[in-house]
Design an enzyme around this catalytic site. Structure first.
Site: not given
Ligand code: UDX
Ligand code: ADP
Length: 481
Positions: A15, A94, A98, A282
């Protein structure tokens, strides 16, 4: 036994995290064979697509790395068993969304995919294997993984004589800048108790990361640090967004306030951009998980504290949808609104928890017709996002529309800004793509139905240019407008 020389890595999960992380490891460690496996055949085919523009994850710079490493020491495959059998080290990457039903629904992380992985590893691994948690997980998940690994009883597994060390190595990459974050991380965090396993993982990162940036902790500190890092970052966004609302009513300007407070080195200038609310896979998930953990451990005050970060985030999305309706004379029925941007942030095709989804749904509910343009998000993805509700959301939210098919027919997918804005009453900027920063408002204005509005939820337009072109302008946190 020392494992400082890892020769083969298997990553389960191709992913947004697994794919780019393994691509960088393969690129930086040519002596290691890296196999990324996934049960999703389409995803693996996309990773193997000779056309690098068709990779399943869009990240600036990823295509070049995949081009260099794929077929040499980077492989994408559906053969999970074979990859586990030959791996010295296995990353579990993987999804951990939630939970949508059962105990902890709406808060706790669903660990069924992690558990399934642990069982596969237990079943197929050969000899000593280091298992690395990459997915963000609740504290003490490593103990669950270890228990599953040790309880294996299949004949095949027993003959292969496996033994395991479990490490936590959370990924802090941010989408859109994943390659830069992986190549130049602020820190690499490794939690564990087996010094040989830790050394083995350190030796991989040491190929390109300065040793002082590699932090070693116990397992639980590592797991908790990841949740808390995301909670702190999300908290900053809710803080700045709540301040933006205050700016709008007091005549202050959020960008000036952010600059003034961010100049204090204790506060710092990063992550202070006000917007439509945080999205991404996240932040919300990890905070809700934290809230659940706090409740579980009898800390309701701490749980409430963190939950308020998510509440402000939901409020921000609702408030923006409502003010758009208010400004458009209290009704959007039959009006065309151009939505510019659907990804949860710029430079990604990811829409998970994108604030655009909630805002778009609210406006569709109000009777608007949406013309949606995003440079990277597909029509299919938008359709999926607008018609699907997580089960737990539908349980808790009284306001959900009943006729999803009807909503789905009230939006159109556009291939350009011009197509989206033609005949529109308003433009909503929901993602801060560069394309939208440089819009020539004098060219756009004549295409719209008057009176027309620009709602800039990302604070990227120059209101003077917008109003000079004959359009009305609302910009998040700008009390001077
Ligand atoms: C986040 C964490 O930054 C990263 O360390 C963790 O591993 C995964 O989660 P990500 O979700 O990819 O990363 O993006 P990020 O740049 O953190 O932005 C998250 C959200 O906050 C986005 O919707 C972004 O638009 C928003 N954001 C970010 C704001 O609204 N204002 C900001 O100043 C920064
Ligand atoms: P992330 O953002 O954490 O990388 P994603 O949803 O993009 O999460 O990717 C997770 C991937 O893990 C999906 O492509 C899903 O098909 C794969 N996956 C989940 N469970 C298994 C499993 N048991 N074996 C192989 N692949 C798996």
């Amino acid at each position: 036994m020392s494992f400082t020389q890892i020769r083969t890595i298997c990553c389960i999960g191709a992913g947004y995290v697994g794919g780019p992380t393994m691509a960088v490891i393969a690129d930086r460690c040519p002596h290691i064979q890296v196999v990324v496996v996934d049960q999703n055949k389409d995803r693996i085919s996309a990773w193997n697509n000779p056309d690098l523009t068709k990779l399943p994850v869009f990240e600036p710079g990823l295509d070049e790395i995949v081009k260099r490493a794929r077929g040499n020491n980077l492989h994408f495959s559906c053969d999970v068993k074979k990859a586990i059998q030959s791996a010295d080290m296995i990353f579990i990457s993987v999804n951990t969304p939630t939970k949508n039903k059962g105990l902890g629904a709406g808060q706790a992380s669903d660990l069924k995919w992690v558990e399934a992985c642990a069982r596969q590893v237990a079943q197929f691994s050969v000899g000593h294997t280091i298992v690395v948690e990459k997915s963000t997980l609740p504290v003490r998940t490593a103990a669950t993984i270890q228990a599953i690994l040790e309880a294996t009883s299949s004949q095949e597994a027993l003959e292969a004589n496996p033994s395991f060390s479990v490490l936590s190595n959370p990924e802090f990459l941010s989408e859109g800048t994943a390659i830069n974050d992986l190549e130049k991380p602020d820190r690499v965090l490794i939690g564990g108790s087996d010094p040989n396993a830790i050394e083995a993982l350190v030796s991989i990162y040491k190929q390109w990361v300065y040793p002082e940036k590699i932090l070693i902790t116990n397992l639980w500190s590592s797991e908790l640090s990841k949740l808390i890092a995301n909670a702190f970052l999300a908290q900053r966004i809710s803080s700045i967004n709540s301040t933006a609302a205050l700016c709008e009513v007091t005549g202050a300007n959020i960008q000036e306030v952010a600059n003034a407070i961010g100049s204090d080195s204790r506060i710092g200038s990063k992550f202070l951009s006000s917007g439509p609310g945080f999205g991404g896979s996240c932040f919300q998930k990890d905070i809700l998980n934290l809230v659940y953990l706090c409740g579980h451990f009898g800390l309701p005050e701490v749980a409430n504290y963190w939950e308020s970060v998510v509440k402000i985030n939901n409020w921000q999305k609702k408030r923006i949808a409502k003010l758009i309706v208010d400004k458009l004379f209290g009704t959007v029925t039959g009006k065309k609104l151009a939505v510019l941007g659907f990804a949860f942030k710029a430079n990604t095709n990811d829409t998970r928890e994108s604030p655009a989804i909630k805002i778009a749904k609210d406006l569709l509910e109000e009777g608007a017709t949406l013309a949606i343009y995003d440079p990277k998000v597909t029509k299919e993805q938008i359709s999926l996002d607008l018609t699907q509700y997580p089960a737990f959301e539908s349980k808790n939210n009284q306001d959900l529309p009943t006729n999803l098919a009807e909503l789905d027919s009230n939006w159109m997918y556009c291939k350009s800004i011009v197509e989206a804005v033609r005949g529109a009453d308003a433009i909503l900027i929901l993602t801060e793509w560069n394309h939208f920063t440089n819009i020539q408002w004098s060219e756009i204005s004549p295409l719209m139905r008057k009176p027309s509005w620009v709602f800039d939820t990302r604070g990227i337009v120059n209101p003077k240019h917008v109003t000079k072109a004959g359009l009305m302008c609302w910009r998040v946190g700008d009390g001077s407008l």
